[in-house]
Design an enzyme around this catalytic site. Structure first.
Site, short mmCIF file in Angstrom:
data_model
loop_
_atom_site.label_atom_id
_atom_site.label_comp_id
_atom_site.label_asym_id
_atom_site.label_seq_id
_atom_site.Cartn_x
_atom_site.Cartn_y
_atom_site.Cartn_z
N GLU A 99 42.84 17.77 -48.91
CA GLU A 99 43.41 16.93 -47.87
C GLU A 99 44.91 17.13 -47.76
OE1 GLU A 99 41.93 12.93 -48.56
OE2 GLU A 99 39.93 13.55 -47.88
N CYS A 106 37.70 21.28 -45.32
CA CYS A 106 36.49 20.87 -46.04
C CYS A 106 36.14 21.88 -47.14
CB CYS A 106 35.31 20.82 -45.10
SG CYS A 106 35.47 19.62 -43.77
N GLU A 151 33.30 23.27 -47.80
CA GLU A 151 32.45 24.40 -47.39
C GLU A 151 33.28 25.56 -46.86
OE1 GLU A 151 32.19 21.20 -46.70
OE2 GLU A 151 30.19 20.64 -46.04
N CYS A 181 30.25 19.51 -41.71
CA CYS A 181 30.72 19.08 -40.38
C CYS A 181 30.52 20.21 -39.37
CB CYS A 181 32.18 18.64 -40.44
SG CYS A 181 33.34 20.02 -40.48
N1 THU Z 1 34.49 16.81 -46.02
C1 THU Z 1 34.08 17.97 -46.62
O1 THU Z 1 34.80 18.53 -47.45
N2 THU Z 1 32.87 18.45 -46.30
C2 THU Z 1 31.95 17.82 -45.52
O2 THU Z 1 30.84 18.30 -45.34
C3 THU Z 1 32.30 16.54 -44.87
C4 THU Z 1 33.73 16.15 -44.99
C5 THU Z 1 35.76 16.21 -46.44
C6 THU Z 1 36.91 16.26 -45.49
C7 THU Z 1 37.75 15.09 -45.94
O3 THU Z 1 38.57 15.50 -47.00
C8 THU Z 1 36.74 14.09 -46.50
O4 THU Z 1 35.54 14.83 -46.70
C9 THU Z 1 36.47 12.92 -45.59
O5 THU Z 1 36.17 13.33 -44.32
#
Ligand code: THU
Length: 140
Positions: free
Chosen positions: A46, A55, A57, A88
Site C-alpha cells: 500500500e 495488489c 497478485e 480484483c
Molecule cells: N488486495 C490484494 O492485494 N489482492 C486482492 O485480490 C484484493 C485486494 C489488496 C489491495 C489493498 O492493499 C487491500 O487489499 C485492500 O483493498
C-alpha cells in the site's frame, strides 16, 4: 487444505507477514506457478497516496515476468480474513495476459481454511486482448 497445491499454500503463508497494509489492515499474499514450474510470490504493497497501492497478485506475476517467465499456470491468493477473496479486476486482466481461461485460481482464507476454486475464464470471461490497429480499421 483440500485440493490446494501445498507448495503454493506454504509460500503464501510464509510471505503474508511481509504484506505492507498499514492503511487497510488487509494483508494479502499470492503465489503463482509459472511456465518453468517455479513458484513466484507477491504481497500487497500500500501507499499513503492510496491509489498507488498494488495488489499481491500483480506483484507475484510481475516477479515471475521479471525473472523471464511468460506463462502463469496456477494462481493462489491468500488472506487472513474469514472469507477468501477473488483477484480484483485489474489483477484478472494482468493474469489474462500470461494465462489461459483454463488457468486455475485458488482463493483461500488462512484463518478459516475456506477454499474457493475457479478458472480464470469464469472470473474474467471477456478479457481485453489488443489485436492491433487492424481491428479498428476493419470497423471503419
Ligand atoms: N488486495 C490484494 O492485494 N489482492 C486482492 O485480490 C484484493 C485486494 C489488496 C489491495 C489493498 O492493499 C487491500 O487489499 C485492500 O483493498
Amino acid at each position: 487444505m483440500e485440493g490446494v497445491p501445498e507448495d503454493l499454500l506454504d509460500k503464501a503463508r510464509e510471505i503474508i507477514v511481509n504484506a505492507y497494509a498499514p492503511y487497510s489492515g488487509f494483508k494479502v499474499a499470492s503465489a503463482v506457478r509459472a511456465g518453468s514450474g517455479k513458484v513466484y510470490m507477491g504481497v500487497n504493497v500500500e501507499n499513503s497516496s492510496y491509489g498507488l497501492t498494488i495488489c499481491a497478485e500483480r506483484v507475484a506475476v510481475f516477479n515471475a515476468v521479471a525473472s523471464g517467465e511468460r506463462e502463469i499456470r496456477e494462481v493462489l491468493v491468500a488472506v487472513e480474513s474469514d472469507e477468501p477473496v477473488p483477484p480484483c479486476g485489474a489483477c484478472l486482466q494482468v493474469l489474462s495476459e500470461f494465462s489461459t481461461p483454463e488457468t486455475t485460481v485458488y482463493m483461500v482464507s488462512l484463518s478459516t481454511g475456506k477454499v474457493v476454486k475457479a478458472r480464470l475464464g469464469e472470473l474474467l470471461p471477456r478479457a481485453f486482448k489488443f489485436r492491433g490497429l487492424g481491428a479498428r480499421r476493419s470497423q471503419e
